[in-house]
Each structure stands twice: as structure tokens, then as C-alpha cells.
Design a protein around this motif. Sequence first.
Motif, PDB file in Angstrom:
ATOM      1  N   VAL A  95       0.386  73.034  68.759  1.00  0.00           N
ATOM      2  CA  VAL A  95       1.585  73.068  67.917  1.00  0.00           C
ATOM      3  C   VAL A  95       1.846  74.504  67.478  1.00  0.00           C
ATOM      4  N   ASP A  96       3.066  74.968  67.697  1.00  0.00           N
ATOM      5  CA  ASP A  96       3.434  76.326  67.325  1.00  0.00           C
ATOM      6  C   ASP A  96       4.761  76.333  66.570  1.00  0.00           C
ATOM      7  N   MET A  97       4.906  75.362  65.694  1.00  0.00           N
ATOM      8  CA  MET A  97       6.122  75.217  64.905  1.00  0.00           C
ATOM      9  C   MET A  97       5.700  74.784  63.502  1.00  0.00           C
ATOM     10  N   ALA A  98       6.139  75.499  62.487  1.00  0.00           N
ATOM     11  CA  ALA A  98       5.613  75.306  61.135  1.00  0.00           C
ATOM     12  C   ALA A  98       5.795  73.883  60.619  1.00  0.00           C
ATOM     13  N   ALA A  99       6.985  73.313  60.804  1.00  0.00           N
ATOM     14  CA  ALA A  99       7.228  71.961  60.269  1.00  0.00           C
ATOM     15  C   ALA A  99       6.351  70.926  60.961  1.00  0.00           C
ATOM     16  N   ALA A 100       6.135  71.089  62.266  1.00  0.00           N
ATOM     17  CA  ALA A 100       5.273  70.156  62.988  1.00  0.00           C
ATOM     18  C   ALA A 100       3.813  70.315  62.565  1.00  0.00           C
ATOM     19  N   GLN A 101       3.398  71.551  62.309  1.00  0.00           N
ATOM     20  CA  GLN A 101       2.038  71.772  61.824  1.00  0.00           C
ATOM     21  C   GLN A 101       1.846  71.130  60.452  1.00  0.00           C
ATOM     22  N   ARG A 102       2.870  71.182  59.629  1.00  0.00           N
ATOM     23  CA  ARG A 102       2.787  70.530  58.311  1.00  0.00           C
ATOM     24  C   ARG A 102       2.598  69.028  58.477  1.00  0.00           C
ATOM     25  N   LEU A 103       3.240  68.437  59.479  1.00  0.00           N
ATOM     26  CA  LEU A 103       3.036  67.012  59.744  1.00  0.00           C
ATOM     27  C   LEU A 103       1.570  66.731  60.077  1.00  0.00           C
ATOM     28  N   LEU A 104       0.963  67.582  60.892  1.00  0.00           N
ATOM     29  CA  LEU A 104      -0.449  67.403  61.227  1.00  0.00           C
ATOM     30  C   LEU A 104      -1.336  67.523  59.997  1.00  0.00           C
ATOM     31  N   ASP A 105      -1.009  68.484  59.128  1.00  0.00           N
ATOM     32  CA  ASP A 105      -1.796  68.647  57.905  1.00  0.00           C
ATOM     33  C   ASP A 105      -1.687  67.403  57.021  1.00  0.00           C
ATOM     34  N   LEU A 106      -0.487  66.871  56.925  1.00  0.00           N
ATOM     35  CA  LEU A 106      -0.291  65.668  56.108  1.00  0.00           C
ATOM     36  C   LEU A 106      -1.021  64.470  56.708  1.00  0.00           C
ATOM     37  N   TYR A 107      -1.018  64.387  58.024  1.00  0.00           N
ATOM     38  CA  TYR A 107      -1.736  63.299  58.677  1.00  0.00           C
ATOM     39  C   TYR A 107      -3.234  63.386  58.363  1.00  0.00           C
ATOM     40  N   GLY A 108      -3.772  64.605  58.392  1.00  0.00           N
ATOM     41  CA  GLY A 108      -5.169  64.786  58.030  1.00  0.00           C
ATOM     42  C   GLY A 108      -5.430  64.347  56.602  1.00  0.00           C
ATOM     43  N   ALA A 109      -4.501  64.647  55.701  1.00  0.00           N
ATOM     44  CA  ALA A 109      -4.664  64.216  54.305  1.00  0.00           C
ATOM     45  C   ALA A 109      -4.610  62.700  54.197  1.00  0.00           C
ATOM     46  N   TRP A 110      -3.708  62.065  54.953  1.00  0.00           N
ATOM     47  CA  TRP A 110      -3.634  60.600  54.926  1.00  0.00           C
ATOM     48  C   TRP A 110      -4.935  59.991  55.444  1.00  0.00           C
ATOM     49  N   MET A 111      -5.521  60.578  56.466  1.00  0.00           N
ATOM     50  CA  MET A 111      -6.772  60.068  57.020  1.00  0.00           C
ATOM     51  C   MET A 111      -7.921  60.132  56.011  1.00  0.00           C
ATOM     52  N   ARG A 112      -7.825  61.008  55.040  1.00  0.00           N
ATOM     53  CA  ARG A 112      -8.874  61.123  54.033  1.00  0.00           C
ATOM     54  C   ARG A 112      -8.536  60.399  52.746  1.00  0.00           C
ATOM     55  N   SER A 113      -7.367  59.787  52.703  1.00  0.00           N
ATOM     56  CA  SER A 113      -6.902  59.156  51.462  1.00  0.00           C
ATOM     57  C   SER A 113      -7.647  57.859  51.182  1.00  0.00           C
ATOM     58  N   THR A 114      -7.730  57.523  49.910  1.00  0.00           N
ATOM     59  CA  THR A 114      -8.421  56.294  49.507  1.00  0.00           C
ATOM     60  C   THR A 114      -7.586  55.408  48.597  1.00  0.00           C
ATOM     61  N   SER A 115      -6.409  55.863  48.177  1.00  0.00           N
ATOM     62  CA  SER A 115      -5.582  55.048  47.286  1.00  0.00           C
ATOM     63  C   SER A 115      -4.187  54.858  47.880  1.00  0.00           C
ATOM     64  N   ARG A 116      -3.584  53.735  47.519  1.00  0.00           N
ATOM     65  CA  ARG A 116      -2.237  53.449  48.013  1.00  0.00           C
ATOM     66  C   ARG A 116      -1.227  54.465  47.491  1.00  0.00           C
ATOM     67  N   ALA A 117      -1.395  54.891  46.252  1.00  0.00           N
ATOM     68  CA  ALA A 117      -0.460  55.856  45.671  1.00  0.00           C
ATOM     69  C   ALA A 117      -0.502  57.174  46.441  1.00  0.00           C
ATOM     70  N   GLU A 118      -1.705  57.620  46.781  1.00  0.00           N
ATOM     71  CA  GLU A 118      -1.845  58.850  47.546  1.00  0.00           C
ATOM     72  C   GLU A 118      -1.240  58.703  48.933  1.00  0.00           C
ATOM     73  N   GLN A 119      -1.472  57.557  49.566  1.00  0.00           N
ATOM     74  CA  GLN A 119      -0.917  57.319  50.888  1.00  0.00           C
ATOM     75  C   GLN A 119       0.613  57.295  50.847  1.00  0.00           C
ATOM     76  N   ALA A 120       1.170  56.669  49.801  1.00  0.00           N
ATOM     77  CA  ALA A 120       2.630  56.598  49.675  1.00  0.00           C
ATOM     78  C   ALA A 120       3.233  57.989  49.507  1.00  0.00           C
ATOM     79  N   GLU A 121       2.571  58.850  48.736  1.00  0.00           N
ATOM     80  CA  GLU A 121       3.057  60.214  48.530  1.00  0.00           C
ATOM     81  C   GLU A 121       3.068  60.995  49.844  1.00  0.00           C
ATOM     82  N   ILE A 122       2.015  60.816  50.635  1.00  0.00           N
ATOM     83  CA  ILE A 122       1.946  61.511  51.929  1.00  0.00           C
ATOM     84  C   ILE A 122       3.018  60.990  52.868  1.00  0.00           C
ATOM     85  N   TRP A 123       3.170  59.666  52.929  1.00  0.00           N
ATOM     86  CA  TRP A 123       4.192  59.063  53.779  1.00  0.00           C
ATOM     87  C   TRP A 123       5.581  59.615  53.412  1.00  0.00           C
ATOM     88  N   THR A 124       5.860  59.691  52.124  1.00  0.00           N
ATOM     89  CA  THR A 124       7.182  60.145  51.680  1.00  0.00           C
ATOM     90  C   THR A 124       7.470  61.560  52.157  1.00  0.00           C
TER      91      THR A 124
END
Length: 669
Positions: free
Chosen positions: A566-595
Motif C-alpha cells: 500500500v502506497d496511499m495514505a488513506a488506504a494505509q489508514r484503513l489497514l491501521d484501523l483494521y489492526g486496531a479492530w483485530m485487537r479490540s475487546t469491546s463493542r464500543a471500541e469496535q463501533a468507533e473503528i467501524w465508523t
Amino acid sequence: MRDSTDAGYRAPVRARVLVAVLALATMLATMLAVMVMAPATARAQPVEPPVLADAVAAGTLPPMAVRLPEAPRVVDLAAQGKRVGQPGGRLRTLMGREKDIRLITVYGYARLVGYTPDFTLRPDILRDITVEDGRIFTLHLRPGHRWSDGHPFTTEDFRYWWEDMANDPVISPSGPPPELMPHGAPPTVEVIDPLTIRYTWDQPNPLLLPALAGARPLELYRPAHYLRRFHARYTDPETLDRRVQENDARDWRALHYIKDRWYRNTNPERPSLDPWVNTTEPPAQRYVFRRNPYFHRVDPTGQQLPYVDDIVIDITDGKLVPAKASAGETDLQSRYLSFDNYTILKSAEGHAPIHVSLWREGQGSSVALFPNLTCSDPTWRGVLRQADFRRALSLAINRHEVNQVVFFGLGRESNNTMLPESPLSSPYLTTRYATFDPDRANALLDGLGYTARDHRGTRLLPDGRPMELIVEDDGESRPRLDTLRLIQDYWRAIGVRMYIRSFSREVLKRRVYAGSSIMVAAPGLNNGLATPEMPPTELVPVAQDMWQWAKWGQYHETRGEAGAPVDMAAAQRLLDLYGAWMRSTSRAEQAEIWTEILTLHVENQFTIGVVSGGKQPVVRATRLRNLPETALYNWDPGAQFGIHGLDTVFLAAPETVSDEAAAPADGAG
């Protein structure tokens, strides 16, 4: 299902209680295994399905009180707006290819955990599942649950899959599936007793439960008692070699694979936990699926499900299915029917014993455009990666006209995003850059410097070529082609000339993977009904089969061995958010990442949605009851008919049909 964060939960106390309960459950399971062919015990004696009564009377099949688990799953019909049914009968359906017999596995929807019609996860095959810290999953089986051949279903079936399949270097050279390796490491698997097994990861694994509930689910277990005879670890070489030759297999690995094809239903000998089990050896023109006498669900009166005894699939030319459905040659049909068949199907209601409904599709968009941000053409790649260019294309589309002309006003004019039925939906996500504004579209293109035009008024690319944008599709959807023809006119008005080319789906895939395609037209998000707990995989460049960034997805899937990073900033941000979702443990945190992920998508118009909420015709026999009149029709989550409980539909007696309305609105809409 329970989570350890529930109020009042205390792990040590619960553990002591669990040990005592499981000890009793194990004892009961052992007793039941001994008495499998004995008369029923003191449990209630519900009425046998009539089709099985003779076998029970002859002693060739145990009575139902013995066949059922100690704690069967009781289906709450009233909560779904359904009625208690009558057992018996044969349900007919049509398929255009033999491989489509796999859909009975989908429609039957027996899963370790499954979705309810409102997309809540709940245990199904499992009695219970406990989750601690999002990383420790303890699965509890139902005491006395049995495979379709009567053999006990226990944690040995899970152990066999984990040790002798997922971690066998011959059967699984690449190791366990990715859902069990969310952060690169496998779980610790503990077989606690015959009814309890635990999977523990060092970090949260939010992929597991949605994968278990999928239309094509992650399979953590196998009928060990059946498959051992085809495994080199359990069968002497001479016997195994003879079986390989008898089945015309290449080697024992291929033999094991052939015998284990649960999802595809190609081995009638293989035991199953599904409501119906295939009895026909392929190839054939007619397949008969018969009720599983050991199925684990019952209705509120104690009647064993499914109600319908047999499902019969006739293989025919897919192009003939609409005509055959109109003639009443099927009792339940959605496959090979599309919205453009609706008028003909509806007109047949007065002449054939059928009723036609329109169910709502669950895709993010019925028609979407996918700019290939990793295409091989460097000029087009640079243009397509400009967010304002993609925004301009979206603003130039008159979605209201498309809805009226192609979808008869029944769709929703929207981005390719979550549907209103999803808790993640919002008007902002639906409408951002999705309103018809050709003046703004022209201004955005002018602002990017694309002001030079040729003699036809077509804007010029940076290298001097005219902006001739080729959009490719698989040619299988007439509404999609009609939509593209309208978009041709809209984009011509802003100086972008669009051409349509159709390829077979396989050829189209290869072109996208190779970077040859500039843009693809296809259905939008498979899951427009997501909840925060579901993986946002479709919205992140993590898989090659994504039209808008195939090479980025391939790079992620192969861990850098192929594709492009990935060599595009917005797409890289999507990957970073996906990594955060993979480490999430609460529904509220997951909803924030999804949004944030969904917001990035509509702001950047990575895909361009047109109309969502398309309609799927569903034809059913007028005798068929307990099927919703209107419902969501989706592959995953949903399994099409699966979450609506095909095991609870029944065929009313012919004499009662004339006394009822021709099309009663059974079930929840």
C-alpha cells in the motif's frame, strides 16, 4: 453466549460450578452412549415424525427421546411470528448446476453459533460458549448430541480436526486457517472433557465467532469415527492403499479430501449434523436430501425438526428456472431468479399454485463501480487515485433516475455502504457525494487540471489520450448493464467517455489481478448489514479478490511475496484501523473503528455505489408455511434462507390451503 465482563461474574466461583456441571454432563453422555439402542428413559416421549415411526417400531432406529440431545435447542416459533407445523412432505427446488447442491448446507444453517434474523449471535449446535477477554473461547457441547449415523458428537471430533487435519503437514501444508491465526500465532487448544474444549490466544480473536456463523463457516470439527479410516495415522498402509485405488484417488490425502466434502454434499456416506442429509451419489439429475433423525432442534411442543422430510433438487438449465417456477415446478425458489423475472412470475400466480414475494437484498449496493487503484496503466492509476476524480464520477450519476428507470423506484439511492438495517448506518454515509450535482462534478475535474478536451468534448488525460474509461463486468445482470448504459450518458456530460466490456467472471478476475482492468462494475459490499462485531474485511486492502485494490490485497495475503505494498495514505489508514479492530475487546471500541473506516470510504469514494436495497424474487408453493413474506436476502451474514429457519417451514395439508389466504404473511418480515 456470555462474556466474563457480565455484572456479578466471578471466574473462580464459576469454574468450580462448571467443573461440577461438566462432570455430571460427562456421566450422562456416557450413560446415553451405552443405552443408544435401548428404550427411552424417563424423558418426555414426544410424537415421532411419521416417516420414522416404522423404523423405530422395527427397532432399527432408536426412539426420538434417545436420538435427541439431553438439552435440544428449542426454536421459539412465536418470537419469529411462526406457527407450530406438521411434519412430513417433500420440498422441491431447482438448480442449474450440480455444484449448487451445496446450498442445502447453506439453507439448513446448522452452525456451532449462528445469527438470528436480527443478526445477533447465539449458540446453535453448541449448548453454550463463554468468552473471556476476547481471547479465551470455551465451547460446551450438548450432552447426547449425535451425528446423523447415531455416533456421539464429542470433543474428539474437534481434536481430530485440530491435530489430524489443521496441523497435519500432509492435509494442511499451510497450517490452520487464517481465522485461527489472527495475529500470526495459533491458539492453545485444550480438550477438557468429552463435552468441553477451549481455544486460547495471546491476543483477542474477533474473527472467530463471525467465521463460525458464516454461510460457508469455519469448520472446527469433523466426524472422526468416519474419517479415521482414510487417514494414514489411523489406517495400516495396505488397507489405506486399497481404499485409495477403490476410490480412484491420487493418494490418501486426496481420498481424505473426497470423503470429507461436507459443504459440497458430494459424499452421501459422510455423517452430518445438518437438518437434511444427501442420499444421492453424484453425478445425477435429481438429488434427494432426507431428514437427519438425530437433528438437535425441536419446536416448542417437542416435535423434532425439520418439519419437511425430504428436499429434492432437480438439475436443469438455469435459463429455464424462471419458466419452471412460473409453472409451479418448484416449492421454494430464489436461485436463478432475478428482479427482471418478477413481472412474469407474478402474472403466473393466478395460474399455478405459487406465491411470489420480493425480499430485500443485503448488499451495500446492487450496482457499484470499483476504480482499480492498482491497475497497470500508470496514467489511469494516477488519475483514479485522485479522490476528487472519484468524487466527480459519483456526483455526476443521477441515482434517482437510475432507481426509477431500472429498479422501478424500489431501490435506495445510496453510496456503497451500510444499509439502514445496520446499526452502523447513517444518513451521512448514505448520501455523501451521492447526490446528483453535475456542476460540482465538472468543477472538481476542472480543479484537477483536466480542462483540455478533444473535438467530441471528451477531456484529455495527462498523457494526451482522451478520457475513455472502460468499465468491465461479468455480463450476468441485466439491471447492472442497464444502469451502466445510463451512467454512460451522465459521464459523457462531464467529459468522460465510458465503454462497457463484458467477460466471464473467471476472466474478469484474472484481468483485475493482473492490473489490466481500469474499473469494474459489480454488486457492492456483500455485507451491508454489518454490526460492530463483524470483521470489516471487505473495506480494507487485505485480500486479492477486491476489485478496487487487488494488488494491495495480494501483498497482504502473501505477506509481501506478491502484489504491491500500500502506497496511499488513506488506504494505509484503513489497514491501521483494521489492526486496531483485530485487537479490540469491546463493542464500543469496535463501533468507533467501524465508523472511521466507513467515513474514510465515503469521503474517498473508493467504490462508487449507485442504488442499494435491490429486490430478490422468492417463489414458494402456496402450501408452504412459516416463510417470511418479506425479509432480508443476503449471503453472509444470512445464508439466504438460512437465518429464516428452513427447518421450520412446512407443507400445509392440501385441503387446508383453499381455506386460507393464498399468500399468508407467515414469519417475521
